[in-house]
Design a protein around this motif. Structure first.
Motif, PDB file in Angstrom:
ATOM      1  N   UNK A  64       0.832  -1.199   0.000  1.00  0.00           N
ATOM      2  CA  UNK A  64       0.000   0.000   0.000  1.00  0.00           C
ATOM      3  C   UNK A  64       0.879   1.267   0.000  1.00  0.00           C
ATOM      4  N   UNK A  65       1.976   1.210   0.714  1.00  0.00           N
ATOM      5  CA  UNK A  65       2.859   2.385   0.779  1.00  0.00           C
ATOM      6  C   UNK A  65       3.495   2.672  -0.581  1.00  0.00           C
ATOM      7  N   UNK A  66       3.780   1.592  -1.334  1.00  0.00           N
ATOM      8  CA  UNK A  66       4.353   1.792  -2.669  1.00  0.00           C
ATOM      9  C   UNK A  66       3.316   2.356  -3.644  1.00  0.00           C
ATOM     10  N   UNK A  67       2.108   1.848  -3.562  1.00  0.00           N
ATOM     11  CA  UNK A  67       1.061   2.251  -4.508  1.00  0.00           C
ATOM     12  C   UNK A  67       0.518   3.636  -4.157  1.00  0.00           C
ATOM     13  N   UNK A 115       1.801   6.353  -1.815  1.00  0.00           N
ATOM     14  CA  UNK A 115       2.802   6.860  -0.865  1.00  0.00           C
ATOM     15  C   UNK A 115       2.323   8.040  -0.048  1.00  0.00           C
ATOM     16  N   UNK A 116       1.294   8.734  -0.496  1.00  0.00           N
ATOM     17  CA  UNK A 116       0.779   9.890   0.238  1.00  0.00           C
ATOM     18  C   UNK A 116      -0.487   9.554   1.026  1.00  0.00           C
ATOM     19  N   UNK A 117      -0.704   8.261   1.266  1.00  0.00           N
ATOM     20  CA  UNK A 117      -1.856   7.840   2.064  1.00  0.00           C
ATOM     21  C   UNK A 117      -3.173   7.872   1.325  1.00  0.00           C
ATOM     22  N   UNK A 118      -3.142   7.851  -0.013  1.00  0.00           N
ATOM     23  CA  UNK A 118      -4.385   7.855  -0.787  1.00  0.00           C
ATOM     24  C   UNK A 118      -5.203   6.581  -0.505  1.00  0.00           C
ATOM     25  N   UNK A 119      -6.516   6.716  -0.632  1.00  0.00           N
ATOM     26  CA  UNK A 119      -7.390   5.554  -0.537  1.00  0.00           C
ATOM     27  C   UNK A 119      -7.328   4.816  -1.882  1.00  0.00           C
ATOM     28  N   UNK A 120      -7.236   3.479  -1.821  1.00  0.00           N
ATOM     29  CA  UNK A 120      -7.051   2.688  -3.031  1.00  0.00           C
ATOM     30  C   UNK A 120      -8.398   2.131  -3.505  1.00  0.00           C
ATOM     31  N   UNK A 145      -6.386   1.223  -8.978  1.00  0.00           N
ATOM     32  CA  UNK A 145      -5.568   0.053  -9.309  1.00  0.00           C
ATOM     33  C   UNK A 145      -6.430  -0.934 -10.097  1.00  0.00           C
ATOM     34  N   UNK A 146      -5.941  -1.345 -11.262  1.00  0.00           N
ATOM     35  CA  UNK A 146      -6.684  -2.245 -12.139  1.00  0.00           C
ATOM     36  C   UNK A 146      -5.875  -3.523 -12.305  1.00  0.00           C
ATOM     37  N   UNK A 165      -5.859  -7.689  -3.261  1.00  0.00           N
ATOM     38  CA  UNK A 165      -7.287  -7.461  -3.048  1.00  0.00           C
ATOM     39  C   UNK A 165      -7.552  -6.983  -1.622  1.00  0.00           C
ATOM     40  N   UNK A 166      -6.879  -7.590  -0.652  1.00  0.00           N
ATOM     41  CA  UNK A 166      -7.063  -7.174   0.748  1.00  0.00           C
ATOM     42  C   UNK A 166      -6.539  -5.760   0.986  1.00  0.00           C
ATOM     43  N   UNK A 167      -5.652  -5.294   0.098  1.00  0.00           N
ATOM     44  CA  UNK A 167      -5.100  -3.952   0.243  1.00  0.00           C
ATOM     45  C   UNK A 167      -5.978  -2.850  -0.307  1.00  0.00           C
ATOM     46  N   UNK A 168      -7.068  -3.187  -0.968  1.00  0.00           N
ATOM     47  CA  UNK A 168      -7.987  -2.165  -1.477  1.00  0.00           C
ATOM     48  C   UNK A 168      -8.786  -1.559  -0.315  1.00  0.00           C
ATOM     49  N   UNK A 169      -9.199  -0.330  -0.490  1.00  0.00           N
ATOM     50  CA  UNK A 169     -10.150   0.292   0.436  1.00  0.00           C
ATOM     51  C   UNK A 169     -11.578   0.137  -0.071  1.00  0.00           C
ATOM     52  N   UNK A 170     -11.742   0.190  -1.381  1.00  0.00           N
ATOM     53  CA  UNK A 170     -13.055  -0.008  -2.010  1.00  0.00           C
ATOM     54  C   UNK A 170     -12.841  -0.824  -3.275  1.00  0.00           C
ATOM     55  N   UNK A 171     -13.708  -1.796  -3.499  1.00  0.00           N
ATOM     56  CA  UNK A 171     -13.675  -2.591  -4.726  1.00  0.00           C
ATOM     57  C   UNK A 171     -14.825  -2.131  -5.614  1.00  0.00           C
TER      58      UNK A 171
END
Length: 655
Positions: A192-195, A197-202, A230-231, A263-269
């Motif tokens: 999550x930190x790589x994708x 880095x500024x704390x965005x919701x994924x 993320x796709x 998948x577990x790293x998403x905030x919303x699917x």
């Protein structure tokens, strides 16, 4: 049980159909069942198939989607595979092309079939810009699932869709989810930190990148403040999507633990597709503790509880989609509550439990097939299926139409020199011998070398004048082995013939064409298979009885063919006669065939001369002169002949 699984898609291409088959194989093996997989071959398969036998068939890729492979297998080939495995049930995974031929083979062998509806190909034909094909695709789906013993639908929406297509015997069977593999604890904070880095919701999507998935709709989320899109996945639409959504992260295809942690790293699917019969990735997101925003149509309706573990937005309303996603990424407390509810919603949806339910559906199909066969023997139709216009077994006027096969060439067993018997003559005797009514009248208007145009111009008018109540049609082989046959024209003429006979009150036994199992015959195999597909459709739509000989593997074997390599031997004619009798509901027809073979072996003399001088050269000489073997030949029975019935014998015995 012994289960044969026919899958339209298989490894190494991974999708929802392949994934379901692999889970079913695993849990069937754990329960002690034996399995066979028949599927397209498109590469090496290294995965654990849990002891399943495999028959991977030669396939061709779809031009616009090479990951999807299509198998054009002959029903006879599939029938041979099924006979060898001897399954209790045939499982058709997302059937369409291979599934249709497999269904024909299962029917011929009287094996119950369970068709699992997984792909909304009707909607797909629309998404791919083929509106004119939509009606044809819908008709094919309807015929296929009505022909199956039982259909399993994954959702209430797909159940309604199938019911609207006239499909009966539908049961609900969803998909299991691996709640160990997909779980909140697989969340990877380093990823999550790589994708972000500024704390965005994924905001994430997982699935094929293809037009029917409507991934392009995700563009409306690309500039949502404080988020990263993320796709996950691959497919023919990926290049265009990367240009349309340049700030999104495209991971390509992921599997195993890598997919689970992503998948577990998403905030919303987000799931934008409107053509889903189920939505397995939605279920995996829920198991991962991720709230879901999905379109409010199709499979998601049964998976997403709006305002509990996600949101359902109005189909096609991208503004509503954006609003629903913004609601979740902007409200931490709501998102956490939805996430807990999401994980709780998958309890009880394990693949073990779903496979247990599947086995019960298999047993249901076995019982239903026994009912169907019993109804056929008692002359009663399957509810909601096609049926003949009168009680089977009560025909008294039978007319046979066709070419040399129906005339009976080469079936000289116990016949005077120069005369032939043939499968139609044998069938007429069987039908007469099982009826108490009388007299039983029989005419055979078939003549060697005749083509479909002769059926229309000569045989149908003559048959209608005889006012039959049963007519057999076996025609088309002479057209198909000729130069460049126009298949649509042939099919249209055969359909008009069947329609005319049905309008005249006759039942029709429509027989598929077939070829010997010889290398030289392979050049015509695709033509014959394509023609037979249409004959099956005609039989279903016009209420004809189908004798699907292409699906009977024995008919191609050498002993069934005469020395001229073109016509059936007496053994072949016997096989066709008894298979036709079985299709028409004559009791114990298959057992009678075995008795006939045992007591009446061929005693006809073998013809003199070599095949070249006796058969090939005369045929070639006729072709050069523009003539046929049927020129000047008159049908053996242009009017009715009377055959003795069972009632006649009973009355004679009583005297």
């Amino acid at each position: 049980m012994r289960v044969a699984l026919l899958a339209e898609s298989f490894l190494p291409h991974m999708n929802g159909v392949t994934g379901s088959v692999l889970h079913v194989l695993r849990h069937l093996a754990e329960a002690g069942h034996e399995t066979l997989v028949i599927a397209p071959k498109s590469g090496d398969v290294t995965a654990d198939l849990h002891g399943a036998r495999t028959e991977l068939l030669r396939s061709v890729p779809l031009p616009s989607y090479p990951e999807v492979r299509v198998v054009f297998a002959r029903a006879a080939r599939l029938g041979a595979l099924l006979r060898d495995f001897d399954p209790d049930v045939v499982h058709l995974a997302s059937p369409f092309v291979l599934g249709w031929q497999g269904l024909a083979a299962a029917d011929a062998l009287k094996i119950p079939s369970v068709a699992v509806y997984q792909t909304d190909v009707v909607a797909y034909s629309q998404k791919y810009g083929l509106p004119h094909a939509t009606a044809l695709v819908a008709g094919h789906v309807s015929r296929l699932h009505r022909r199956a013993t039982l259909t399993l639908a994954p959702s209430s929406a797909s159940t309604r869709q199938l019911e609207e297509l006239g499909v009966d015997r539908i049961r609900r069977w969803g998909r299991g989810v691996d709640a160990v593999r997909f779980a909140p604890e697989h969340r990877d904070d380093a990823w999550r930190a790589r994708i972000a880095p500024n704390g965005e919701r994924i905001i994430g999507y997982v699935g094929r990148l293809a037009p029917e998935k409507q991934v392009d709709d995700l563009r409306t989320l690309a500039d949502l403040p404080g988020t990263r899109l993320v796709i996950v996945g691959d497919g023919p639409s990926r290049p265009a999507l990367e240009k349309a959504i340049p700030d999104a992260v495209f991971t390509g295809h992921l599997g195993g633990s890598q997919l689970a942690s992503t998948l577990a790293g998403f905030d919303v699917f987000v799931h934008p597709g409107e053509s889903e019969t189920f939505g397995q990735t939605i279920q995996e997101a829920l198991a991962s503790g991720v709230p879901v925003v999905a379109t409010g149509v199709g499979g998601p309706l049964d998976l997403v509880r709006s305002s509990v573990d996600g949101w359902l937005y109005r189909p096609g309303d991208l503004g509503d989609l954006r609003t629903r996603v913004a609601d979740l990424v902007g409200d931490e407390a709501k998102r956490r509550a939805f996430a807990r509810a999401a994980r709780g919603s998958v309890e009880g949806r394990t693949w073990s439990a779903l496979t247990g339910a599947l086995i019960e559906h298999y047993h249901d199909a076995v019982a239903l097939r026994r009912v169907d066969d019993s109804l056929l023997r008692r002359t009663s139709p399957r509810p909601a299926g096609t049926a003949t216009s009168r009680t089977r077994g009560q025909w008294t006027r039978f007319v046979a139409l066709g070419d040399s096969l129906t005339e009976g060439l080469c079936d000289a067993s116990r016949m005077p020199s120069g005369q032939f018997r043939g499968w139609a003559d044998r069938l007429a005797e069987l039908l007469a011998g099982t009826t108490d009514q009388g007299p039983f009248r029989y005419a055979n208007l078939a003549v060697r070398s005749r083509r479909v145009r002769h059926l229309i111009d000569e045989q149908i008018p003559a048959a209608l004048e005889l006012k039959p109540d049963l007519v057999s049609i076996l025609i088309g082989a002479n057209d198909l082995v000729g130069p460049a046959p126009v298949l649509p024209a042939l099919v249209s003429e055969v359909e008009s013939a069947v329609r005319a006979l049905r309008r005249g009150g006759a039942d029709v036994l429509l027989v598929t064409t077939f070829l010997p199992q010889r290398p030289a015959a392979r050049i015509f195999a695709r033509r014959f298979a394509a023609y037979n597909v249409h004959l099956r459709r005609i039989a279903a739509e016009q209420g004809a009885v189908l004798l699907d000989l292409e699906a009977v593997g024995e008919i191609g074997e050498a002993p069934m063919w005469a020395d001229d390599l073109v016509h059936l031997s007496s053994a072949g004619h016997r096989l066709v006669a008894y298979r036709a009798a079985e299709a028409l509901g004559v009791p114990d027809a298959r057992a009678l065939l075995g008795l006939d073979e045992a007591l009446h072996a061929d005693d006809a003399e073998r013809p003199s001369g070599t095949w070249l001088t006796r058969d090939a050269l005369p045929w070639l000489w006729r072709r050069v002169r523009g003539r046929t073997a049927g020129d000047g030949v008159v049908a053996k029975h242009t009017g009715y002949v009377e055959l003795p019935t069972r009632g006649d014998r009973l009355r004679a015995d009583a005297v």
